[in-house]
Design an enzyme around this catalytic site. Structure first.
Site, PDB file in Angstrom:
ATOM      1  N   ARG A  12       0.842  -1.196   0.000  1.00  0.00           N
ATOM      2  CA  ARG A  12       0.000   0.000   0.000  1.00  0.00           C
ATOM      3  C   ARG A  12       0.878   1.248   0.000  1.00  0.00           C
ATOM      4  NH1 ARG A  12      -0.760   2.071   5.374  1.00  0.00           N
ATOM      5  NH2 ARG A  12       0.303   0.815   6.932  1.00  0.00           N
ATOM      6  N   ARG A  34       1.909  -7.620   6.131  1.00  0.00           N
ATOM      7  CA  ARG A  34       1.581  -8.293   7.395  1.00  0.00           C
ATOM      8  C   ARG A  34       0.218  -8.971   7.345  1.00  0.00           C
ATOM      9  NH1 ARG A  34       2.800  -4.335  12.316  1.00  0.00           N
ATOM     10  NH2 ARG A  34       1.571  -2.895  11.025  1.00  0.00           N
ATOM     11  N   GLY A  77       6.949   0.652   7.616  1.00  0.00           N
ATOM     12  CA  GLY A  77       6.993   1.566   8.746  1.00  0.00           C
ATOM     13  C   GLY A  77       5.631   1.778   9.375  1.00  0.00           C
ATOM     14  N   TYR A 140       8.702   8.464  15.721  1.00  0.00           N
ATOM     15  CA  TYR A 140       8.753   8.345  14.259  1.00  0.00           C
ATOM     16  C   TYR A 140       9.940   9.122  13.684  1.00  0.00           C
ATOM     17  CZ  TYR A 140       7.156   8.619   9.388  1.00  0.00           C
ATOM     18  OH  TYR A 140       7.063   8.546   8.018  1.00  0.00           O
ATOM     19  N   LYS A 144      13.213   7.640  11.647  1.00  0.00           N
ATOM     20  CA  LYS A 144      13.510   8.048  10.273  1.00  0.00           C
ATOM     21  C   LYS A 144      14.863   8.742  10.171  1.00  0.00           C
ATOM     22  CE  LYS A 144       9.823   6.448   8.275  1.00  0.00           C
ATOM     23  NZ  LYS A 144       9.919   5.348   7.272  1.00  0.00           N
ATOM     24  N   ARG A 184      -7.095  20.911   8.977  1.00  0.00           N
ATOM     25  CA  ARG A 184      -6.276  21.944   9.615  1.00  0.00           C
ATOM     26  C   ARG A 184      -4.814  21.520   9.671  1.00  0.00           C
ATOM     27  NH1 ARG A 184      -7.406  24.491  15.675  1.00  0.00           N
ATOM     28  NH2 ARG A 184      -5.717  26.030  15.644  1.00  0.00           N
TER      29      ARG A 184
END
Length: 234
Positions: A12, A34, A77, A140, A144, A184
């Site tokens: 994906r 997975r 990830g 995160y 990275k 937003r």
């Protein structure tokens, strides 16, 4: 020349766009997931990148089906966003173990084949968050950012064997992961993007394909931003 490619998390989003781009140019592509399956034309391999045994089985299956790996894209990830005062050790560790630890394990297993053949391409999918930080994403962003140090260390270690290791650092990309952002939040991010828009997954895939190509044979240890200018200067 048809090549054997492995894309982790290739079912994906960015990973799928990358896998399809390789397949469209005639490469034989295996993708890990997975349990959610993959589109036709790609070899799907169930694998949790936190588990070295599952990685070994996935790489073995990919090589049995398509031949020794020529390029690996470490893309798998996860995110688990929250402010640091609310972030538990498990919240932090799970993201690091998947995003950074998983990339390390995949690269280590792939290198077993590449070192002997004295050629190969390793491409790590990082994020602009790893270069400029992101409030609420300490786990995160740290994972990275760590991919840059990992890639550059492997570039030095494996370069003499003809293996390159590079990083793509996307900004805001139109995927199901970013669909969770509110209007937003999205507008706030885009205010800092000189190009004023988000990226298409195919635009990130193009960068990955180039780094994995023969044309990029003298590029290693590089970080290639695909972020519309959001991370300029980092």
């Amino acid at each position: 020349m048809t090549r054997s490619i492995l894309v982790t998390g290739g079912n994906r989003g960015i990973g799928l766009a990358v896998a399809r781009a390789f397949a469209e140019q005639g490469d034989r592509v295996a993708v890990t997931h997975r349990g959610s399956g993959v589109p036709d034309g790609l070899l799907g391999l169930t694998c949790d990148v936190r588990d070295p045994d599952q990685i070994d089985k996935a790489v073995t299956a990919a090589e049995e089906a398509h031949g020794p790996l020529d390029a690996v894209v470490a893309n798998a990830g996860v995110t688990d966003d929250r402010l640091i005062l609310r972030m538990s050790d498990d919240d932090f560790g799970r993201v690091l173990d998947t995003n950074l630890g998983g990339a390390f394990r995949v690269a280590r297993r792939a290198a077993e084949t590449m070192v002997g053949r004295r050629r190969g391409r390793l491409v790590f999918v990082s994020s602009v968050a790893g270069l400029r930080g992101s409030a609420g994403q300490a786990n995160y962003a740290a994972s990275k950012s760590g991919l840059v140090g990992l890639a550059r260390s492997l570039a030095r270690e494996l370069g003499p064997r003809g293996i390159t290791a590079n990083v793509v650092a996307p900004g805001l990309v139109d995927t199901d992961m970013t669909e969770a952002l509110s209007a937003r939040q999205r507008d706030r991010i885009l205010q800092d993007v000189p190009l004023g828009r988000s990226a298409r997954p195919s635009e990130v895939a193009s960068a990955v394909l180039w780094l994995a190509s023969e044309q990029a044979g003298y590029v290693t240890g590089a970080v290639l931003p695909v972020d519309g200018g959001l991370g300029m200067g980092h």
